[in-house]
Scaffold this active site. Structure first.
Site, PDB file in Angstrom:
ATOM      1  N   GLY A 196       0.819  -1.194   0.000  1.00 34.19           N
ATOM      2  CA  GLY A 196       0.000   0.000   0.000  1.00 34.19           C
ATOM      3  C   GLY A 196       0.860   1.253   0.000  1.00 34.19           C
ATOM      4  O   GLY A 196       2.067   1.211   0.262  1.00 34.19           O
ATOM      5  N   CYS A 197       0.230   2.390  -0.279  1.00 37.84           N
ATOM      6  CA  CYS A 197       0.978   3.638  -0.398  1.00 37.84           C
ATOM      7  C   CYS A 197       1.527   4.111   0.950  1.00 37.84           C
ATOM      8  O   CYS A 197       2.735   4.386   1.071  1.00 37.84           O
ATOM      9  CB  CYS A 197       0.108   4.707  -1.038  1.00 37.84           C
ATOM     10  SG  CYS A 197      -1.509   4.943  -0.254  1.00 37.84           S
ATOM     11  N   PHE A 198       0.671   4.201   1.971  1.00 35.49           N
ATOM     12  CA  PHE A 198       1.161   4.603   3.288  1.00 35.49           C
ATOM     13  C   PHE A 198       2.228   3.648   3.821  1.00 35.49           C
ATOM     14  O   PHE A 198       3.274   4.091   4.311  1.00 35.49           O
ATOM     15  CB  PHE A 198       0.007   4.698   4.292  1.00 35.49           C
ATOM     16  CG  PHE A 198      -0.873   5.893   4.138  1.00 35.49           C
ATOM     17  CD1 PHE A 198      -0.343   7.178   4.184  1.00 35.49           C
ATOM     18  CD2 PHE A 198      -2.243   5.749   3.964  1.00 35.49           C
ATOM     19  CE1 PHE A 198      -1.157   8.291   4.055  1.00 35.49           C
ATOM     20  CE2 PHE A 198      -3.072   6.846   3.838  1.00 35.49           C
ATOM     21  CZ  PHE A 198      -2.531   8.120   3.875  1.00 35.49           C
ATOM     22  N   PRO A 199       2.002   2.334   3.772  1.00 35.99           N
ATOM     23  CA  PRO A 199       3.020   1.409   4.283  1.00 35.99           C
ATOM     24  C   PRO A 199       4.368   1.546   3.589  1.00 35.99           C
ATOM     25  O   PRO A 199       5.412   1.394   4.227  1.00 35.99           O
ATOM     26  CB  PRO A 199       2.395   0.033   4.038  1.00 35.99           C
ATOM     27  CG  PRO A 199       0.933   0.273   4.121  1.00 35.99           C
ATOM     28  CD  PRO A 199       0.744   1.615   3.457  1.00 35.99           C
ATOM     29  N   THR A 200       4.371   1.839   2.288  1.00 33.65           N
ATOM     30  CA  THR A 200       5.643   1.944   1.576  1.00 33.65           C
ATOM     31  C   THR A 200       6.540   2.998   2.207  1.00 33.65           C
ATOM     32  O   THR A 200       7.697   2.732   2.551  1.00 33.65           O
ATOM     33  CB  THR A 200       5.401   2.267   0.091  1.00 33.65           C
ATOM     34  OG1 THR A 200       4.723   1.166  -0.529  1.00 33.65           O
ATOM     35  CG2 THR A 200       6.718   2.507  -0.630  1.00 33.65           C
TER      36      THR A 200
END
EC number: 1.2.1.38
Length: 339
Positions: free
Chosen positions: A143-147
């Site tokens: 996901g974008c936030f986790p990256t």
């Protein structure tokens, strides 16, 4: 040349996949699918790829003749088609949340969906799982936030330096997807900062999976919607374990240099230099800075990514390159758009 197909190519991530894959020297996009836009030329939905010659088709998985397939479908849809795709012998990169989790019970808790597939994907964060990705037939694109959150904190947990991480992320409105809503309506976001799901965003479970899995590290996460189109700026507050309370900023930086010193897509800022969203816009790069420690034992780290590129489609192409044995930077070695 490798043949590539995109299932569900009408959204923002699908558009970014098309933009970058059409400029990739080693692949050819031969199929893009959409039930809603069946028969529609791609540029009618993505005007920036005019004259690509591509047309959306409502095809079944068995009809997609491709060496590798990207599934850019809503959460819950990918698990229904990925098993059939894999049976055709193709490789799959899934951009939904369906194959990011090692424990499907965690997925079911946070996504509110029953997971109907027993196939496990490799978590597609190349700087951490490159060797596993090389051998994978199925990759769950992060996901974008986790990256941004994981990459800015990974050296801390990998070296057992901290026991608690509080993550604060600011995201542009494109992260909410292509469909308009009251949340992304211009009068509601302009001149405003909107925290949301302040302790219950589903991406915290993904971050916890990757950071908590090392040691007994507690992770908290709060996202904020800000009036920009692209980008995620993350500030991570990590608290040193007592046995590491005397670590210096110079020593801290050395852990990051050891982890990321040879990584093309990760750029470590100089001391006192702050990463900016405008520097990574449109690129696959991750800018990491901060490296500061206050008197309470709090480490402050910062990261910036483009949520649609490194947080989605660019990272998916990076994974594709690895899976196909190509140079990892192929089609991605362009810098950000600034201003």
């Amino acid at each position: 040349m490798y043949n590539v197909a995109i299932v569900g190519a009408s959204g923002y991530t699908g558009g970014e996949l098309l933009r970058m894959l059409l400029n990739h020297s080693e692949v050819e996009v031969n199929n893009i699918t959409s039930r809603k836009y069946d028969g529609t030329p791609a540029h009618k939905i993505h005007p920036h790829i005019r004259d690509s010659g591509l047309v959306f088709k409502n095809k079944q998985p068995s009809e997609l003749d491709a060496d590798i397939i990207f599934t850019a479908t809503p959460h819950g849809a990918s698990m229904k088609i990925v098993p059939d795709l894999l049976e055709t012998g193709t490789k799959v990169i899934d951009l939904s949340g369906d194959y990011r989790y090692r424990d499907t019970k965690v997925y079911e808790k946070w996504y509110g969906l029953e997971h109907t597939s027993d196939i496990k994907g490799v978590y597609g964060l190349p700087e951490i799982y490159r060797d596993e990705i090389k051998k994978a037939d199925l990759v769950g694109n992060p996901g974008c936030f986790p990256t941004g959150a994981i990459l800015s904190s990974y050296p801390l947990v990998d070296n057992d330096l901290v026991d608690r991480i509080v993550i604060d992320s600011k995201t542009g409105v494109s992260g909410a997807g292509v469909n308009p809503s009251s949340t992304t309506h211009y009068p509601n976001i302009a001149d405003n900062v909107n925290p949301y799901k302040i302790s219950s965003h589903r991406h915290v479970s993904e971050i916890q999976q990757e950071l908590h899995g090392f040691e007994d590290v507690k992770v908290s996460f709060t996202p904020h919607l800000v009036p920009v189109i692209r980008g995620i700026q993350t500030t991570s507050h990590s608290f040193l374990r007592e046995e590491h309370s005397d670590i210096t900023p110079d020593e801290l930086r050395k852990f990051y240099e050891k982890t990321y010193g040879k990584e093309y897509f990760i750029k470590l800022m100089d001391d006192g230099e702050i990463p900016h969203l405008s520097s990574v816009r449109g690129s696959n790069f991750v800018h990491i800075g901060g490296f500061e420690i206050d008197d309470t034992g709090r480490i402050v780290m910062l990261s910036c990514i483009d949520n649609l590129v490194r947080g989605a489609s660019g990272q998916a192409i990076q994974n594709m390159n690895i899976m196909l044995g190509l140079d990892e930077t192929t089609g991605l070695n362009h810098f950000g758009l600034n201003p």
